[in-house]
Design an enzyme around this catalytic site. Structure first.
Site, PDB file in Angstrom:
ATOM      1  N   CYS A  94      63.445  64.780  67.974  1.00  0.00           N
ATOM      2  CA  CYS A  94      64.890  64.531  67.876  1.00  0.00           C
ATOM      3  C   CYS A  94      65.284  63.359  68.784  1.00  0.00           C
ATOM      4  O   CYS A  94      64.825  63.285  69.932  1.00  0.00           O
ATOM      5  CB  CYS A  94      65.643  65.786  68.303  1.00  0.00           C
ATOM      6  SG  CYS A  94      67.409  65.488  68.394  1.00  0.00           S
ATOM      7  N   GLU A 124      59.631  71.617  74.472  1.00  0.00           N
ATOM      8  CA  GLU A 124      60.361  70.388  74.859  1.00  0.00           C
ATOM      9  C   GLU A 124      60.179  70.116  76.359  1.00  0.00           C
ATOM     10  O   GLU A 124      59.930  68.983  76.773  1.00  0.00           O
ATOM     11  CB  GLU A 124      61.852  70.547  74.543  1.00  0.00           C
ATOM     12  CG  GLU A 124      62.659  69.335  74.987  1.00  0.00           C
ATOM     13  CD  GLU A 124      64.175  69.568  74.940  1.00  0.00           C
ATOM     14  OE1 GLU A 124      64.640  70.344  74.081  1.00  0.00           O
ATOM     15  OE2 GLU A 124      64.875  68.970  75.762  1.00  0.00           O
ATOM     16  N   ASN A 221      68.169  77.194  71.631  1.00  0.00           N
ATOM     17  CA  ASN A 221      69.618  77.009  71.490  1.00  0.00           C
ATOM     18  C   ASN A 221      70.273  78.270  70.951  1.00  0.00           C
ATOM     19  O   ASN A 221      71.415  78.581  71.283  1.00  0.00           O
ATOM     20  CB  ASN A 221      69.940  75.763  70.652  1.00  0.00           C
ATOM     21  CG  ASN A 221      69.784  75.989  69.176  1.00  0.00           C
ATOM     22  OD1 ASN A 221      70.685  76.512  68.536  1.00  0.00           O
ATOM     23  ND2 ASN A 221      68.640  75.617  68.620  1.00  0.00           N
TER      24      ASN A 221
HETATM   25 FE1  F3S Z   1      68.265  67.589  68.604  1.00  0.00          FE
HETATM   26 FE2  F3S Z   1      70.255  68.862  69.652  1.00  0.00          FE
HETATM   27 FE3  F3S Z   1      69.302  69.613  67.383  1.00  0.00          FE
HETATM   28  S1  F3S Z   1      68.476  68.136  70.720  1.00  0.00           S
HETATM   29  S2  F3S Z   1      67.137  69.122  67.460  1.00  0.00           S
HETATM   30  S3  F3S Z   1      70.330  67.674  67.773  1.00  0.00           S
HETATM   31  S4  F3S Z   1      70.048  70.973  68.969  1.00  0.00           S
END
Ligand code: F3S
Length: 283
Positions: A94, A124, A221
């Site tokens: 990402c 990550e 998340n």
């Molecule tokens: Fe990137 Fe945020 Fe989604 S870091 S993978 S946009 S939760």
């Protein structure tokens, strides 16, 4: 019974991009290996596996084909090993994670002791640590930040796992400040989507009788959404699919149900939950 959804019931930008890149690649090349789960959602990983994606834990034994890097990114050492083997790389990291990686590398090069606020076991964060050439430490929360020892005159910097809550990050920053480092550089690497999702979920959780978070249990998340909702709503639960709904949760005191979903949760998973509650088909 009324059901209210947050305004974020779709994949985040990074997950959408990663899944689209994997699907495009699978149309062109059948031998694609995903180093770990491309995203933390079992249903999506199953769908991609049916289309031919093979999930591997290590590149040992892989001689041909392409290796797909997950949205969480990988350590530069592992990337070098893949390249040395002559394997193609499909990098779905990402862009928000890439920004955190660049910041970590730069801070290390500038001689900072880097403190990362996040889950040390998350892919990550494991990768992020390897971008720092100097001292690096991971703290989960305020308590771990408080127990850190800083050398006198230390030049310290702090950044965060992209899906942390701002509250948790700031709590850790305040603890480090109390130690009066000579210099403290804070870089906010929390992604906008994660922040907004948490804020919307928190607002909704305060207005409903039961709050459901739909998403993978291994998703950072999604777990964070549950944490922020629990602060304002005791009746907050995380479910991966509609099959986990239980009748006992929907007693007469529950008139309004709120639903939020993780960044890697497909919207169909939320639709199934809504339909099942409406049909009163909960077990
Ligand atoms: Fe990137 Fe945020 Fe989604 S870091 S993978 S946009 S939760």
């Amino acid at each position: 019974m009324k059901i209210l959804l947050t305004d974020r019931i779709v994949f985040c930008f990074g997950v959408k991009r990663a899944v689209r890149m994997a699907e495009d690649a699978l149309k062109k090349n059948r031998r694609i290996y995903s180093l770990g789960s491309i995203i933390h959602n079992a249903q999506v990983v199953d769908d991609l596996s049916k289309k031919g994606l093979r999930v591997i834990k290590t590149i040992a034994g892989i001689r041909k084909g392409a290796v797909l890097i997950s949205s969480h990114g990988i350590s530069p050492n592992v990337a070098r090993r893949i390249a040395r083997k002559g394997l193609q790389i499909i990098d779905t990291t990402c862009p928000f994670v890439l920004n955190a990686q660049k910041a970590a590398r730069r801070l290390g090069e500038e001689g900072y002791r880097v403190i990362i606020v996040g889950d040390a076991d998350h892919p990550e964060v494991r990768a992020l640590v390897d971008f720092v050439s100097t001292g690096v430490v991971v703290v989960r929360d305020r308590a771990q930040a408080a127990s850190l020892k800083l050398a006198e005159g230390a030049k310290v910097s702090m950044l965060s796992q992209t899906t942390q809550s701002t509250e948790n990050f700031l709590d850790a920053v305040r603890e480090i400040l109390k130690k009066k480092p000579k210099e403290l550089r804070v870089i906010n690497t929390i992604c906008n989507d994660a922040e907004e999702r948490q804020s919307l979920a928190r607002q909704l959780a305060g207005k409903v009788d039961l709050m459901l978070i739909v998403g993978g249990r291994n998703s950072a998340n999604t777990k964070r959404l549950l944490d922020v909702c629990k602060k304002v709503q005791k009746r907050a639960r995380l479910i991966e699919t509609d099959r986990e709904l239980r009748k006992a949760w929907f007693n007469n005191n529950v008139r309004v149900v709120g639903i939020a979903s993780g960044a890697s949760t497909p919207d169909r998973a939320v639709r199934h939950v809504v339909n099942k509650i409406h049909r009163k088909g909960v077990a």
